[in-house]
Write a protein that holds these residues in place. Sequence first.
Motif, PDB file in Angstrom:
ATOM      1  N   SER A  19       0.861  -1.194   0.000  1.00  8.72           N
ATOM      2  CA  SER A  19       0.000   0.000   0.000  1.00  8.72           C
ATOM      3  C   SER A  19       0.891   1.236   0.000  1.00  8.72           C
ATOM      4  O   SER A  19       1.996   1.218   0.526  1.00  8.72           O
ATOM      5  CB  SER A  19      -0.889   0.027   1.248  1.00  8.72           C
ATOM      6  N   LEU A  20       0.375   2.312  -0.558  1.00  7.90           N
ATOM      7  CA  LEU A  20       1.124   3.554  -0.682  1.00  7.90           C
ATOM      8  C   LEU A  20       0.459   4.660   0.117  1.00  7.90           C
ATOM      9  O   LEU A  20      -0.764   4.805   0.087  1.00  7.90           O
ATOM     10  CB  LEU A  20       1.188   3.964  -2.163  1.00  7.90           C
ATOM     11  N   CYS A  21       1.271   5.436   0.842  1.00  4.00           N
ATOM     12  CA  CYS A  21       0.769   6.673   1.438  1.00  4.00           C
ATOM     13  C   CYS A  21       1.645   7.815   0.930  1.00  4.00           C
ATOM     14  O   CYS A  21       2.854   7.659   0.769  1.00  4.00           O
ATOM     15  CB  CYS A  21       0.727   6.615   2.957  1.00  4.00           C
ATOM     16  N   VAL A  22       1.019   8.948   0.639  1.00  7.07           N
ATOM     17  CA  VAL A  22       1.716  10.087   0.040  1.00  7.07           C
ATOM     18  C   VAL A  22       1.401  11.346   0.834  1.00  7.07           C
ATOM     19  O   VAL A  22       0.253  11.598   1.190  1.00  7.07           O
ATOM     20  CB  VAL A  22       1.280  10.293  -1.428  1.00  7.07           C
ATOM     21  N   ALA A  23       2.456  12.147   1.079  1.00 10.61           N
ATOM     22  CA  ALA A  23       2.297  13.431   1.755  1.00 10.61           C
ATOM     23  C   ALA A  23       2.815  14.529   0.832  1.00 10.61           C
ATOM     24  O   ALA A  23       4.021  14.709   0.705  1.00 10.61           O
ATOM     25  CB  ALA A  23       3.067  13.432   3.070  1.00 10.61           C
ATOM     26  N   PRO A  24       1.929  15.273   0.171  1.00 14.66           N
ATOM     27  CA  PRO A  24       2.385  16.351  -0.725  1.00 14.66           C
ATOM     28  C   PRO A  24       2.784  17.603   0.054  1.00 14.66           C
ATOM     29  O   PRO A  24       2.220  17.906   1.107  1.00 14.66           O
ATOM     30  CB  PRO A  24       1.164  16.618  -1.601  1.00 14.66           C
ATOM     31  N   LEU A  67       5.049  13.304   6.056  1.00 13.80           N
ATOM     32  CA  LEU A  67       5.047  11.877   5.714  1.00 13.80           C
ATOM     33  C   LEU A  67       4.791  11.030   6.958  1.00 13.80           C
ATOM     34  O   LEU A  67       3.998  10.085   6.920  1.00 13.80           O
ATOM     35  CB  LEU A  67       6.368  11.478   5.060  1.00 13.80           C
ATOM     36  N   ASN A  68       5.438  11.374   8.061  1.00 20.07           N
ATOM     37  CA  ASN A  68       5.246  10.619   9.300  1.00 20.07           C
ATOM     38  C   ASN A  68       3.799  10.708   9.778  1.00 20.07           C
ATOM     39  O   ASN A  68       3.219   9.714  10.237  1.00 20.07           O
ATOM     40  CB  ASN A  68       6.203  11.144  10.368  1.00 20.07           C
ATOM     41  N   HIS A 102      10.563   5.244  11.294  1.00 18.96           N
ATOM     42  CA  HIS A 102      11.746   5.877  11.865  1.00 18.96           C
ATOM     43  C   HIS A 102      12.443   6.656  10.752  1.00 18.96           C
ATOM     44  O   HIS A 102      12.892   6.059   9.785  1.00 18.96           O
ATOM     45  CB  HIS A 102      12.710   4.845  12.454  1.00 18.96           C
ATOM     46  N   ILE A 103      12.514   7.964  10.890  1.00 17.11           N
ATOM     47  CA  ILE A 103      13.214   8.799   9.915  1.00 17.11           C
ATOM     48  C   ILE A 103      14.492   9.282  10.592  1.00 17.11           C
ATOM     49  O   ILE A 103      14.446  10.009  11.573  1.00 17.11           O
ATOM     50  CB  ILE A 103      12.347   9.977   9.458  1.00 17.11           C
ATOM     51  N   SER A 104      15.604   8.786  10.079  1.00 19.91           N
ATOM     52  CA  SER A 104      16.886   9.145  10.694  1.00 19.91           C
ATOM     53  C   SER A 104      17.822   9.783   9.694  1.00 19.91           C
ATOM     54  O   SER A 104      17.655   9.689   8.520  1.00 19.91           O
ATOM     55  CB  SER A 104      17.539   7.907  11.273  1.00 19.91           C
TER      56      SER A 104
END
Length: 178
Positions: free
Chosen positions: A127-132, A157-158, A176-178
């Motif tokens: 599945s895809l999630c998108v944050a413009p 995005l988070n 986790h965005i590192s």
Amino acid sequence: MPLPPPKLKKKDGGDDDDDDDDDDAVTGETRRYGGMLGIVPDGILGAFRCRGGVDELAIGPRRGLMRLCIEEGATVLAAWFFGTTDMLTVVQDPFGIMEWASRKMQAGMMGFYGRWGMPVPRRIPVSLCVAPYKCQKMDNPTKEDVEMVHNAVYGGLNKIYNEQKIYAGYPDRTLHIS
């Protein structure tokens, strides 16, 4: 018609080649052929940090992509594909030799396996999630501007990830965005 590879800007603002007819670098090429460019921001580092059951986007201190987006006033579509880290298992090198060699050669060298211990992906729903996010165009963005856009893009995005992970079938995961 396939696109030619993009020409990247040097830190001094010039092109990577000597002819002066293409002063717009990456964005000039993409504008000419339709205006879209897709980039995986975590590259080799992200591939080596890939573990089943863990969703991690390993960006590190790099902010060049965000700087380009601000300079061009681009719309950024930060995206995450749920399920991709479970399709294949990356063989982890405990000594970091493969990661070091991959960085030196600028090519990912790694082993992986899926179903039946072969390089066949496991059957996992994706599945895809998108944050413009629309960047405000600036000629010379400051480090603070770049950091603000970076936080807005990946913070967005988070947020979308956390809202949609239940629908994607991963209610217990965190990004986790590192």
